[in-house]
Design an enzyme around this catalytic site. Structure first.
Site, PDB file in Angstrom:
ATOM      1  N   ASN A 244       0.809  -1.217   0.000  1.00  0.00           N
ATOM      2  CA  ASN A 244       0.000   0.000   0.000  1.00  0.00           C
ATOM      3  C   ASN A 244       0.845   1.271   0.000  1.00  0.00           C
ATOM      4  O   ASN A 244       1.955   1.299   0.549  1.00  0.00           O
ATOM      5  CB  ASN A 244      -0.916   0.022   1.226  1.00  0.00           C
ATOM      6  CG  ASN A 244      -2.179  -0.795   1.005  1.00  0.00           C
ATOM      7  OD1 ASN A 244      -2.573  -1.029  -0.118  1.00  0.00           O
ATOM      8  ND2 ASN A 244      -2.805  -1.219   2.097  1.00  0.00           N
ATOM      9  N   HIS A 245       0.298   2.312  -0.587  1.00  0.00           N
ATOM     10  CA  HIS A 245       0.838   3.667  -0.493  1.00  0.00           C
ATOM     11  C   HIS A 245      -0.138   4.506   0.324  1.00  0.00           C
ATOM     12  O   HIS A 245      -1.331   4.211   0.377  1.00  0.00           O
ATOM     13  CB  HIS A 245       0.977   4.295  -1.884  1.00  0.00           C
ATOM     14  CG  HIS A 245       2.005   3.652  -2.745  1.00  0.00           C
ATOM     15  ND1 HIS A 245       2.775   4.357  -3.632  1.00  0.00           N
ATOM     16  CD2 HIS A 245       2.402   2.361  -2.856  1.00  0.00           C
ATOM     17  CE1 HIS A 245       3.596   3.540  -4.269  1.00  0.00           C
ATOM     18  NE2 HIS A 245       3.372   2.313  -3.812  1.00  0.00           N
ATOM     19  N   ARG A 246       0.369   5.538   0.916  1.00  0.00           N
ATOM     20  CA  ARG A 246      -0.538   6.483   1.569  1.00  0.00           C
ATOM     21  C   ARG A 246      -1.374   7.180   0.495  1.00  0.00           C
ATOM     22  O   ARG A 246      -0.853   7.622  -0.531  1.00  0.00           O
ATOM     23  CB  ARG A 246       0.263   7.509   2.371  1.00  0.00           C
ATOM     24  CG  ARG A 246      -0.617   8.395   3.223  1.00  0.00           C
ATOM     25  CD  ARG A 246       0.160   9.247   4.188  1.00  0.00           C
ATOM     26  NE  ARG A 246      -0.754  10.074   4.970  1.00  0.00           N
ATOM     27  CZ  ARG A 246      -0.366  10.910   5.909  1.00  0.00           C
ATOM     28  NH1 ARG A 246       0.922  11.053   6.208  1.00  0.00           N
ATOM     29  NH2 ARG A 246      -1.258  11.631   6.571  1.00  0.00           N
ATOM     30  N   ARG A 247      -2.687   7.277   0.715  1.00  0.00           N
ATOM     31  CA  ARG A 247      -3.549   7.834  -0.319  1.00  0.00           C
ATOM     32  C   ARG A 247      -4.530   8.882   0.206  1.00  0.00           C
ATOM     33  O   ARG A 247      -5.501   9.210  -0.481  1.00  0.00           O
ATOM     34  CB  ARG A 247      -4.295   6.716  -1.031  1.00  0.00           C
ATOM     35  CG  ARG A 247      -5.069   5.768  -0.151  1.00  0.00           C
ATOM     36  CD  ARG A 247      -5.598   4.586  -0.977  1.00  0.00           C
ATOM     37  NE  ARG A 247      -6.402   3.679  -0.174  1.00  0.00           N
ATOM     38  CZ  ARG A 247      -5.915   2.673   0.542  1.00  0.00           C
ATOM     39  NH1 ARG A 247      -4.604   2.465   0.594  1.00  0.00           N
ATOM     40  NH2 ARG A 247      -6.720   1.884   1.231  1.00  0.00           N
TER      41      ARG A 247
ATOM     42  N   THR B 257       0.651  10.151  -3.596  1.00  0.00           N
ATOM     43  CA  THR B 257       0.824   8.786  -3.097  1.00  0.00           C
ATOM     44  C   THR B 257       2.280   8.343  -3.178  1.00  0.00           C
ATOM     45  O   THR B 257       2.595   7.206  -2.832  1.00  0.00           O
ATOM     46  CB  THR B 257      -0.025   7.813  -3.934  1.00  0.00           C
ATOM     47  OG1 THR B 257       0.372   7.903  -5.311  1.00  0.00           O
ATOM     48  CG2 THR B 257      -1.516   8.122  -3.795  1.00  0.00           C
TER      49      THR B 257
END
Length: 222
Positions: free
Chosen positions: A90-93, A98
């Protein structure tokens, strides 16, 4: 006369007619040594090109230091091309970008603003789950016992027991049995029986004979 059923610790359990073992079919429990992966007995995977590292092949974003886990039950069937995309992918979104700036400075665990701020959830696969070719299982998916995942499906969220799911995003196409039968099957939990007892009742298990299986469970006290 059939050959003895291979023990759960057998790495290559499929013997071909010429007496050789099939290199692309493995019981996962004996071939995966990864601190964040748990696999039940007799769960197998298939690959047309057998990998050297089955853990990296199936869950390429799950690292030894990852906070999340990949958990698979017993008697699952994992087709060629299946990938578990776990939460460490996951990436921060929730911000404007991102982009994971921190990792390009070797900073994976400091809580930098460009990294996800909360650990991702575990991905959990139940017992006797068939995952079709090239399916993708997304972070935090929870797939119930007896589910069939269609080829190429992209699965997220919670999938109820004994559902058939397909598509992108995967949706429940139908339930394999009625609700009452599903409840009885979950209470039965035949996958926890000794393998000799399971094989003795292969016809009832594969032929959907709940009456016979419940009589067997009552006879042995569960």
């Amino acid at each position: 006369m059939p050959a003895p059923f291979p023990p759960a610790h057998t790495a290559h359990p499929l013997t071909l007619p010429d007496g050789t073992t099939h290199p692309g079919t493995v019981f996962l429990k004996p071939v995966i040594d990864h601190p964040r992966i748990e696999v039940g007995d007799f769960t197998y995977a298939n690959a047309f090109e057998p990998p050297e590292d089955w853990a990296a092949h199936l869950a390429p974003y799950l690292y030894p230091q990852s906070p999340e886990r990949l958990i698979m039950g017993k008697f699952c069937q994992i087709a060629d091309g299946v990938v578990f995309i776990t939460a460490s992918a996951n990436h921060r979104r929730d911000g404007f970008s991102t982009f994971p700036f921190a990792i390009f400075q070797g900073d994976f665990e400091s809580g930098r603003p460009s990294l996800p701020q909360e650990p991702g959830p575990d991905t959990v696969i139940g017992n006797d789950v068939w995952i079709g070719k090239d399916a993708r299982i997304l972070p935090g998916a929870r797939i119930g016992d007896g589910v069939i995942v269609g080829a190429g499906a992209v699965v997220h969220g919670e999938v109820p027991p004994y559902a058939v799911v397909a598509g992108n995003p995967a949706k429940v196409v139908r339930r394999r049995f009625d609700e009452a039968s599903i409840a009885r099957l979950l209470a039965l939990a035949w996958w926890d029986w000794p393998i000799a007892r399971i094989l003795h009742h292969e016809a009832a298990i594969c032929g959907a004979d709940l009456v016979t299986l419940e009589a067997e469970a009552e006879r042995f006290g569960g």
